[in-house]
Design a protein around this motif. Structure first.
Motif, PDB file in Angstrom:
ATOM      1  N   PRO B 287       9.704  12.425  -2.435  1.00 22.48           N
ATOM      2  CA  PRO B 287      10.972  12.089  -1.797  1.00 22.48           C
ATOM      3  C   PRO B 287      11.387  10.671  -2.197  1.00 22.48           C
ATOM      4  CG  PRO B 287       9.430  13.041  -0.212  1.00 22.48           C
ATOM      5  CD  PRO B 287       8.681  12.879  -1.484  1.00 22.48           C
ATOM      6  N   ALA B 288      12.668  10.479  -2.378  1.00 22.97           N
ATOM      7  CA  ALA B 288      13.181   9.218  -2.905  1.00 22.97           C
ATOM      8  C   ALA B 288      12.811   8.015  -2.035  1.00 22.97           C
ATOM      9  CB  ALA B 288      14.701   9.292  -3.061  1.00 22.97           C
ATOM     10  N   ASP B 289      12.687   8.249  -0.771  1.00 21.37           N
ATOM     11  CA  ASP B 289      12.364   7.104   0.093  1.00 21.37           C
ATOM     12  C   ASP B 289      10.870   7.040   0.438  1.00 21.37           C
ATOM     13  OD1 ASP B 289      12.594   9.416   1.442  1.00 21.37           O
ATOM     14  OD2 ASP B 289      13.858   8.648   3.071  1.00 21.37           O
ATOM     15  N   SER B 290      10.059   7.624  -0.437  1.00 21.16           N
ATOM     16  CA  SER B 290       8.611   7.453  -0.278  1.00 21.16           C
ATOM     17  C   SER B 290       8.256   6.000  -0.580  1.00 21.16           C
ATOM     18  CB  SER B 290       7.861   8.364  -1.260  1.00 21.16           C
ATOM     19  OG  SER B 290       8.189   9.715  -1.032  1.00 21.16           O
ATOM     20  N   GLN B 291       7.078   5.615  -0.156  1.00 19.05           N
ATOM     21  CA  GLN B 291       6.596   4.274  -0.468  1.00 19.05           C
ATOM     22  C   GLN B 291       5.187   4.345  -1.014  1.00 19.05           C
ATOM     23  OE1 GLN B 291       7.264   1.508   2.809  1.00 19.05           O
ATOM     24  NE2 GLN B 291       9.299   1.250   1.900  1.00 19.05           N
ATOM     25  N   VAL B 292       4.786   3.284  -1.654  1.00 17.65           N
ATOM     26  CA  VAL B 292       3.403   3.225  -2.136  1.00 17.65           C
ATOM     27  C   VAL B 292       2.609   2.334  -1.203  1.00 17.65           C
ATOM     28  CG1 VAL B 292       1.884   2.533  -4.009  1.00 17.65           C
ATOM     29  CG2 VAL B 292       4.089   3.609  -4.523  1.00 17.65           C
ATOM     30  N   ASN B 293       1.494   2.854  -0.768  1.00 16.78           N
ATOM     31  CA  ASN B 293       0.609   2.076   0.086  1.00 16.78           C
ATOM     32  C   ASN B 293      -0.632   1.689  -0.708  1.00 16.78           C
ATOM     33  OD1 ASN B 293      -1.905   1.910   1.788  1.00 16.78           O
ATOM     34  ND2 ASN B 293      -0.338   1.816   3.386  1.00 16.78           N
ATOM     35  N   VAL B 294      -0.873   0.397  -0.777  1.00 16.38           N
ATOM     36  CA  VAL B 294      -2.071  -0.099  -1.455  1.00 16.38           C
ATOM     37  C   VAL B 294      -2.990  -0.683  -0.398  1.00 16.38           C
ATOM     38  CG1 VAL B 294      -2.947  -1.729  -3.160  1.00 16.38           C
ATOM     39  CG2 VAL B 294      -0.711  -0.657  -3.500  1.00 16.38           C
TER      40      VAL B 294
END
Lengths: 699, 699
Positions: B287-294
């Motif tokens: 989804p376009a508004d996904s985020q990456v969590n590090v």
């Protein structure tokens, strides 16, 4: 280098620094044409001792002090030529000699606008003026070459006040109290030329620069092309106008001051009760609301100042240098400071040069004679020299021997130096007869005046430690070269004078030395012989006579002071001295073991390469105590054992100072972290030093 | 030490450092029991060349890389024991060997909480996870001893974003693009174990610490008692969480990014157009508004890390050290990095040790073998060693030879080093046959790949300069010891891989070397022979084979670059290069004259002390370029010719950097003052260097 009493005038206190300087360059040696002895030749040593001539030293001094020779003055340059001529003499000169010149920032009073100190009455008129020059007592205190008394590097300005603002000090007047310099005497019939004491008009000149070296080129040689710090960014100059005056003038000011009585330790011998101001006494010589006007017109000038260097090339190890130096520049005639040292320098180079030119002798190692420029302004010539040839000198110099003022007085030898030089000075002085009555050696006479109980040797003469009072400073503190300063000095039961009374005045003349300090010049001869013997022993001995194990006593005493005077405090802050104990013990053990190995080798017939390797360990030990990152705020000071100590505990200076700063802060403060850092710096240096003393293949 | 492509995720860029380390202590040598040759013995040299055995190197490598041996791990300690055992072997060992341990700050991923990189959907759920470990392709990529990929010293934290704030970077992901490491190839059938290329899951570990040495003890050895900087005050750690991932995972992230196209030079071989974000493509996998969590859970730990040192005592000049070293610690199995170097270290010490134990040979000077600890974390073992023994090493070390990764590829020799080592490497490599087809010497093969036109010699192989990529860094930059790094490397016409593709991954294994890098181990043997010949020449030659005049070419080229590329600019700001020209000319003249004197001496029969003095000049030249006050901001960097250069002009680094900073400021700015200061620092160093090359009695 001592503090003098300071007359507050809406003013404060300042240090009187006795410094001075000179440098030279180098030339091409000739072919070896003399026998190369394997070891110190006692016959040569005896010959040198005999030939060092008191009369010639006297004549040298007469010539050197004939005229004032302020740094960079025409007469200073004349003396450069005199030195070159002597050192290039075909009969008695050295292998080569050369002058080298730096462009350095000096400070002079204005000839057009003399510095003045006046008392100004309530209506603005001058009602009293201090003397602008010293009284012309012997005919030598007059003339254009006698520089007006001044505080070099003090800024110009014309502050006027009398203690007007306790915390708004605007200027400083400095004088030397008769209590400190004249054993209390102050009348003209009790002072020079009737005695060695300072006449009432005498004024002590000095440099008021805080660091040393050319102020514009820290860490860089002051050659014309070097980067120079913008004047606005120079640190270490006094912040406010400062002027020295004689005690005659000081009396006029001080004895008329009003206010509460100064502390007992501030009272002197001017014949009145010293008060703190503000203002003048109503019943005194001046109206109570008079003020003191101090007008300083000092100027900073870029000047050429020369060192002169002369060299005797070593026959076997020409790349090992024994450096012997003194400054050449004086404040006025400078018969004592520095010409008493230069007179010896010239006599030593004459005697050694003559043996050299005759083909009788050539030392195993090279001997370098140095006449430094501009020492009085802040050890400038010697410092620039060490900056220019840092690596070369650090790699190759066996030791630096300084003889500045050679005779302060004629009672006893006085030596300052790092522990490794103790033994060579002892060896030398045991073999030289002391001047004066009786048949004592210099050593036996010395031990009567300065002694200590050594855990290793029992009662021995005590060496002082090296501060920054003369040209040895850059060698020991910046380069880590074992150094010493040699002189004859006072019987302290006979005088409490801070220093010889005409120090840095126009009364420091040949007649002063000839009549009062050392009639007959036998003390000069004693110093020349001591220095000569030390030079020969360092340059000719197969095994270098540097006893590194003598550092163990110093380390042990620093350690004990740390344990006794800081141990509890450190423990309170969870800092252990354990690693320091271990490091000192390691050093002691390795130094002792090295001593054993030397003894064993000396009994056999070691080959020159073996001895060279051992000598390298001895020569380079002092370098292992250097850490250029230990005291970032202390310019040039890298020696972790001899850096300036401001803390009261006589131990490793970094530790002492850091503890003194941390004492009132909480555990965990930055100040306590600095204590730990300083402790680690010392431990690392001692462990590193011990590592260099181990058998070389043990890594 | 190279930069990799960085995947921005509300993130930024970081450097991938390839570093590593090991140390030891010292022991008591036995009595000399072998002949002491006067000069290099060509028969011994030939014997050593013959006995260096490719098969034994292969077996060493197999054992060394059998298990992962991350710094301070149990297997790392096992290898310490292995080295000690080899070096104490009665048949083929050294005179002595010892391990020494430092307590250093390392960084590890948490075993309980692995670092993770997830894509988090709009509702907060994890919709995709990057791999936490590399794929177990050969059975060696699994198991508890394979450390999870991580960025050592990156702080913990759990940033979540996708380029959310252009200037609010919260975390960094790092990956290696197939375009940079795999010549564009990326599918499993094209990568290891089917080729030498990096498998899609491969992740390059590395240290992200900016400086080198133990982070808590700058300038102090990390012995337990040393002062340690408070963690809050440590500088040089990355400021934000950072995690390396494989290109397989990078593709998932990068190929789904939205936004403008990245610049052409940022495009790689992942098979899509790289975009800069923010956010994901609407038509992509997430989804376009996904985020990456590090989520990074790295931990700092004080660990014991050992160096191992072994010594062959010199027969004639035991106080002159030829140092040869490599680190021992790896990220995983480390067959190439560092075991390919350690395998050679062991073979060299075996061959020399055997000659020694048989009584056939003992070198003139001492040879020290070193296996450094914790290099991968920032050259820690070697740096601590130089801090502990600073003075001793600086006074006595002839040269430092580093062989870390010995074989990157099997095409040609590659040497980095300071100019004085060029000639000894040339002499060595002209006499050794190159591996591979034909009958070329290593030298003749080398010149085909790396060459330059020397004004003095014509076409010669070109040496690279030393950065800080391995353990030579503290030796050259901090101690000023002539250093070199030797390896076999790529044919650049065949690959553009930044470095061998499995660098710092779990795929750097014995089989990888055996099958792809150097089947037959002939390149390993070539490096061993080169290093062996260099060691023998440095330790046995009567005259040290360090050609100081080869520095003249470097200085001249730096000078020309300054004149051409900075001359006009400097002139505009009234800064003259004249003094620099003079200094370079002086250096050239003195270096040439010294060369002449050596030639003359070599024709005669000089005595050992004469040669020792000359050799000291050669050995110590490199030290004269050190100035610990030149670059106060650059920890450990004191060498005024090889400090890091950020300015674009390839000239003296201080000058280049200062000009680059001053360029856009007005004359009279502090930046221009710094240019002048840096110029003076270089001129002083060169003048000082020239002074040390003069005949030693010329001062």
């Amino acid at each position: 280098m001592q503090w003098t009493k300071v007359l507050g005038l809406g003013l404060g206190a300042a240090a009187l620094l006795g410094l001075g300087i000179i440098l030279g360059h180098f030339a091409i040696p000739k072919k070896a044409n003399s026998p190369a002895p394997q070891d110190l030749d006692l016959e040569i040593l005896e010959t040198v001792m005999e030939q060092l001539d008191a009369h010639r030293i006297r004549e040298n001094l007469r010539e050197l002090s004939r005229e004032p020779h302020l740094a960079s003055s025409p007469r200073d340059e004349d003396l450069v030529q005199l030195l070159l001529q002597r050192w290039k003499d075909p009969e008695s000169g050295l292998d080569s000699a050369e002058a080298s010149t730096y462009e350095v920032l000096l400070s002079f009073p204005s000839q057009e606008q003399p510095n003045v100190v006046d008392i100004v009455g309530p209506t603005g008129g001058i009602i009293h003026s201090c003397h602008r020059t010293e009284e012309n007592v012997t005919g030598e205190q007059g003339g254009p070459d006698v520089v007006q008394p001044y505080a070099a590097y003090a800024p110009s300005g014309t502050p006027q006040a009398v203690n007007a603002a306790k915390h708004g000090i605007a200027g400083v007047l400095v004088y030397t109290d008769p209590a400190d310099i004249n054993d209390g005497l102050s009348s003209p019939d009790e002072t020079f030329p009737n005695s060695w004491y300072l006449p009432p008009s005498g004024v002590e000149r000095g440099s008021y620069y805080e660091y040393f070296g050319d102020p514009l080129t820290p860490y860089l040689p002051a050659v014309p092309s070097s980067f120079r710090v913008d004047l606005a960014n120079v640190s270490g100059f006094p912040p406010i106008p400062t002027q020295p005056i004689g005690f005659q003038d000081a009396r006029d000011l001080l004895c008329n001051l009003n206010g509460t009585l100064a502390p007992a330790t501030w009272q002197g011998a001017l014949g009145c009760h010293y008060r703190l101001g503000p203002g003048f006494r109503a019943d005194g010589d001046f109206p109570a609301d008079s003020q003191v006007n101090v007008s300083v017109y000092n100027r900073l000038e870029l000047r050429n100042s020369s060192n002169v260097l002369g060299i005797i090339r070593g026959a076997v190890e020409p790349d090992r240098y024994v450096l012997y130096g003194n400054h050449r520049d004086s404040w006025v005639h400078g018969a004592v400071d520095p010409s008493s040292g230069t007179a010896i320098l010239l006599e030593l180079s004459r005697v050694l040069g003559t043996l050299l030119k005759k083909g009788t002798w050539r030392p195993r190692r090279s001997i370098v004679f140095a006449s430094w420029g501009a020492e009085e302004f802040g050890l400038i010539g010697s410092t620039e020299f060490t900056e220019e040839f840092f690596n070369k000198l650090q790699e190759r110099t066996v030791a630096y021997i300084n003889v500045d003022i050679s005779v302060f007085a004629n009672a006893t030898l006085r030596v300052q130096g790092t522990p490794p030089v103790q033994s060579v000075v002892f060896s030398a002085t045991k073999e030289i007869r002391s001047p004066g009555p009786g048949d004592l050696s210099i050593y036996d006479n010395w031990i009567r005046y300065f002694n200590r109980s050594s855990p290793v040797y029992g009662l021995v003469p005590s060496l002082g430690s090296l501060g920054a009072g003369s040209d040895y400073a850059p060698f020991i503190h910046f380069l880590g070269i074992s150094s010493m300063d040699i002189a004859y000095t006072y019987d302290r039961s006979k005088t409490s004078a801070r220093i010889y009374p005409t120090y840095h005045t126009a009364f420091d003349t040949f007649d002063y030395v000839d009549k009062f300090l050392d009639p007959g010049f036998s003390s000069h001869q004693a110093v020349a012989r001591t220095a000569g013997s030390v030079i020969l022993r360092l340059s000719d001995s197969f095994f270098l006579p540097l006893k590194v194990s003598d550092y163990s006593e110093t380390l042990r005493s620093f350690l004990q002071a740390a344990q006794q005077d800081l141990g509890a405090l450190l423990e309170q802050h969870s800092i252990s001295l354990g690693p320091l104990v271990t490091a000192v013990e390691k050093f002691e053990a390795e130094a002792a073991a090295l001593g054993q190995r030397i003894s064993t080798l000396q009994k056999g017939s070691p080959d020159p390469l073996q001895v060279r390797m051992l000598n390298d360990q001895l020569m380079l030990l002092e370098r292992t105590f250097l850490n250029p990152r230990a005291f970032p705020e202390e310019r040039y000071y890298s020696h972790v054992l001899w850096a300036p100590r401001t803390g009261s505990v006589v131990t490793f200076p970094g530790l002492s100072n850091a503890c003194s700063r941390a004492r009132d802060t909480a555990s965990g403060s930055e100040a306590w972290a600095e204590v730990q850092r300083q402790l680690s710096i010392v431990v690392t240096a001692l462990e590193g030093a011990a590592a260099t003393l181990r058998p070389v293949a043990d890594l």
